[in-house]
Enzyme design. Structure first.
Site, PDB file in Angstrom:
ATOM      1  N   LYS A  81       0.735  -1.293   0.071  1.00 58.88           N
ATOM      2  CA  LYS A  81       0.047  -0.202   0.038  1.00 58.88           C
ATOM      3  C   LYS A  81       0.922   1.220   0.065  1.00 58.88           C
ATOM      4  CE  LYS A  81      -1.083  -0.155   4.854  1.00 58.88           C
ATOM      5  NZ  LYS A  81      -0.687   1.058   5.783  1.00 58.88           N
ATOM      6  N   ASP A  82       2.357   1.090   0.377  1.00 63.64           N
ATOM      7  CA  ASP A  82       2.936   2.371   0.211  1.00 63.64           C
ATOM      8  C   ASP A  82       3.741   2.531  -1.086  1.00 63.64           C
ATOM      9  OD1 ASP A  82       2.502   2.661   3.110  1.00 63.64           O
ATOM     10  OD2 ASP A  82       4.618   1.502   3.369  1.00 63.64           O
ATOM     11  N   ARG A 129      -8.456   8.101   4.578  1.00 59.85           N
ATOM     12  CA  ARG A 129      -9.500   7.153   4.182  1.00 59.85           C
ATOM     13  C   ARG A 129     -10.330   6.502   5.197  1.00 59.85           C
ATOM     14  NH1 ARG A 129      -8.811   2.154   4.902  1.00 59.85           N
ATOM     15  NH2 ARG A 129      -6.878   2.292   5.673  1.00 59.85           N
ATOM     16  N   ARG A 130      -9.466   5.977   6.532  1.00 63.05           N
ATOM     17  CA  ARG A 130     -10.272   5.663   7.549  1.00 63.05           C
ATOM     18  C   ARG A 130     -11.158   6.667   8.075  1.00 63.05           C
ATOM     19  NH1 ARG A 130      -4.648   3.005   9.557  1.00 63.05           N
ATOM     20  NH2 ARG A 130      -4.848   1.115   8.417  1.00 63.05           N
ATOM     21  N   ARG A 151       0.073  10.047  14.206  1.00 65.98           N
ATOM     22  CA  ARG A 151       1.322   9.448  13.519  1.00 65.98           C
ATOM     23  C   ARG A 151       2.068   8.510  14.551  1.00 65.98           C
ATOM     24  NH1 ARG A 151       5.899  11.275   9.611  1.00 65.98           N
ATOM     25  NH2 ARG A 151       5.862   9.010   9.599  1.00 65.98           N
ATOM     26  N   ARG A 157       1.080   4.537  18.744  1.00 69.84           N
ATOM     27  CA  ARG A 157      -0.359   4.464  18.427  1.00 69.84           C
ATOM     28  C   ARG A 157      -1.174   3.882  19.583  1.00 69.84           C
ATOM     29  NH1 ARG A 157      -1.686   5.241  11.869  1.00 69.84           N
ATOM     30  NH2 ARG A 157       0.659   5.954  11.551  1.00 69.84           N
ATOM     31  N   CYS A 244      -1.595   8.371  -1.988  1.00 71.45           N
ATOM     32  CA  CYS A 244      -2.371   7.656  -0.710  1.00 71.45           C
ATOM     33  C   CYS A 244      -2.708   8.646   0.365  1.00 71.45           C
ATOM     34  CB  CYS A 244      -1.329   6.629  -0.253  1.00 71.45           C
ATOM     35  SG  CYS A 244       0.081   7.099   0.572  1.00 71.45           S
TER      36      CYS A 244
END
Length: 331
Positions: A81-82, A129-130, A151, A157, A244
């Site tokens: 996804k990166d 997106r989330r 981040r 997190r 992204c």
């Protein structure tokens, strides 16, 4: 036999090292050669800016690719996804191994599920997106939540929840599973609620286009279903012209398999699968507007057919107004 160690370029984060270690073991098995990890620091690792601000696309990848092009490493492992959607001609995506669980999850205080969170709950995520999908879900289901941009690595997190600063954080199931932290998950977010990032849960093994022997060896680690799925997802993303940092979710899956696999049914992979379903979503981060569509077609047997599946759905989404939601395009 060639006993010279293969040099695997990897980011230094705990998750990247875990992913690369797993790939290194697999490459040792198929090549019979030793593999050594070469740690590389990327711009995304050292910048403290939010990913949306530093451009998102490619920030974790460029330094690894530069090392490949300079011949300092033989191959590199990325979180798929990166990867930017455009593939450089000098490099080849030699293998996309079997995908981990693509879903997003929450890690919440007191073992809470998403629907149990108290009114005004603060949920941390660095992903527009989330945010878009969580806010849309909350709006549609009478939940009162606040999404908070964060981040940092997995430990950082989850630390926000443990310290009481946040009620929950959203993470990728695959990352937690790969570092052995799957037990921290308090709720799996169904893909009907939050579609993952294109390519989420999949790894990309990349090497120089001229290294034919290594390309042939790495090809043994490739999973054709996963490759077809992520190719469709990424072509949807490319056709929406989104970096992204734009709130695009996409998932290609095999409908008869998805439910039993999510339940952990060992018989799931015995079924013959003929169709692939591709779902896409784009929305505003406040969740007020979402364009969400899906399409189903034969499982793509070629790269071009997988690309066509993604492009076709993107065209329908653009026709439904997706372009107007993208805000500033990432150039």
């Amino acid at each position: 036999m060639n006993d010279k160690p293969l040099r695997l370029g990897t980011r230094r984060s705990k998750l990247a090292m875990a992913q690369s270690g797993q790939v290194a073991d697999a490459v040792r098995r198929v090549t019979g050669r030793p593999v050594e990890l070469v740690e590389i620091t990327t711009y995304g690792d050292v910048s403290r800016a939010h990913l949306a601000q530093i451009g998102g696309t490619g920030v974790f990848v460029t330094a690894l690719r530069d090392a490949l092009l300079r011949g300092e490493v033989d191959f590199a492992v990325h979180s798929l996804k990166d990867l930017p959607t455009a593939q450089p001609e000098e490099l080849v995506l030699a293998a996309v191994p079997v995908r981990e669980d693509p879903r997003d999850v929450i890690v919440a205080r007191d073992g809470l599920k998403l629907t149990d969170l108290p009114r005004g709950a603060r949920i941390g995520t660095g992903s527009p997106r989330r945010m878009a999908q969580l806010n849309a879900y909350a709006r549609g289901h009478g939940l009162d939540i606040e999404t908070v941009p964060i981040r940092g690595n997995v430990d950082t997190r989850i630390g926000y929840v443990r310290s009481g600063e946040l009620d929950a954080v959203v993470l990728a199931a695959a990352g937690l599973n790969r570092i052995g932290r799957g037990d921290d998950v308090t709720d799996f977010l169904p893909v009907d609620t939050v579609l993952p990032a294109p390519g989420q849960g999949a790894l990309a093994i990349e090497c120089a286009a001229g290294n034919a022997d290594l390309i042939a060896a790495l090809a043994e680690l490739d999973d054709p279903f996963t490759r077809a799925a992520v190719t469709a997802e990424r072509s949807l993303l490319a056709a929406l012209e989104a970096g992204c940092s734009a709130p695009v979710g996409a998932l290609a899956d095999l409908p008869p398999l998805s439910a039993p696999l999510e339940r952990g049914d060992p018989q799931a992979d015995r079924q013959i699968v003929k169709e692939m379903r591709l779902r896409g979503v784009v929305g505003t981060t406040d969740g007020t507007t979402l364009v969400q569509l899906s399409t189903t077609g034969p499982v793509p047997q070629t790269h071009d057919r997988a690309v066509a599946l993604g492009r076709g759905l993107a065209a329908e989404m653009l026709a439904q107004g997706a372009a107007g939601l993208m805000g500033e395009r990432a150039h």
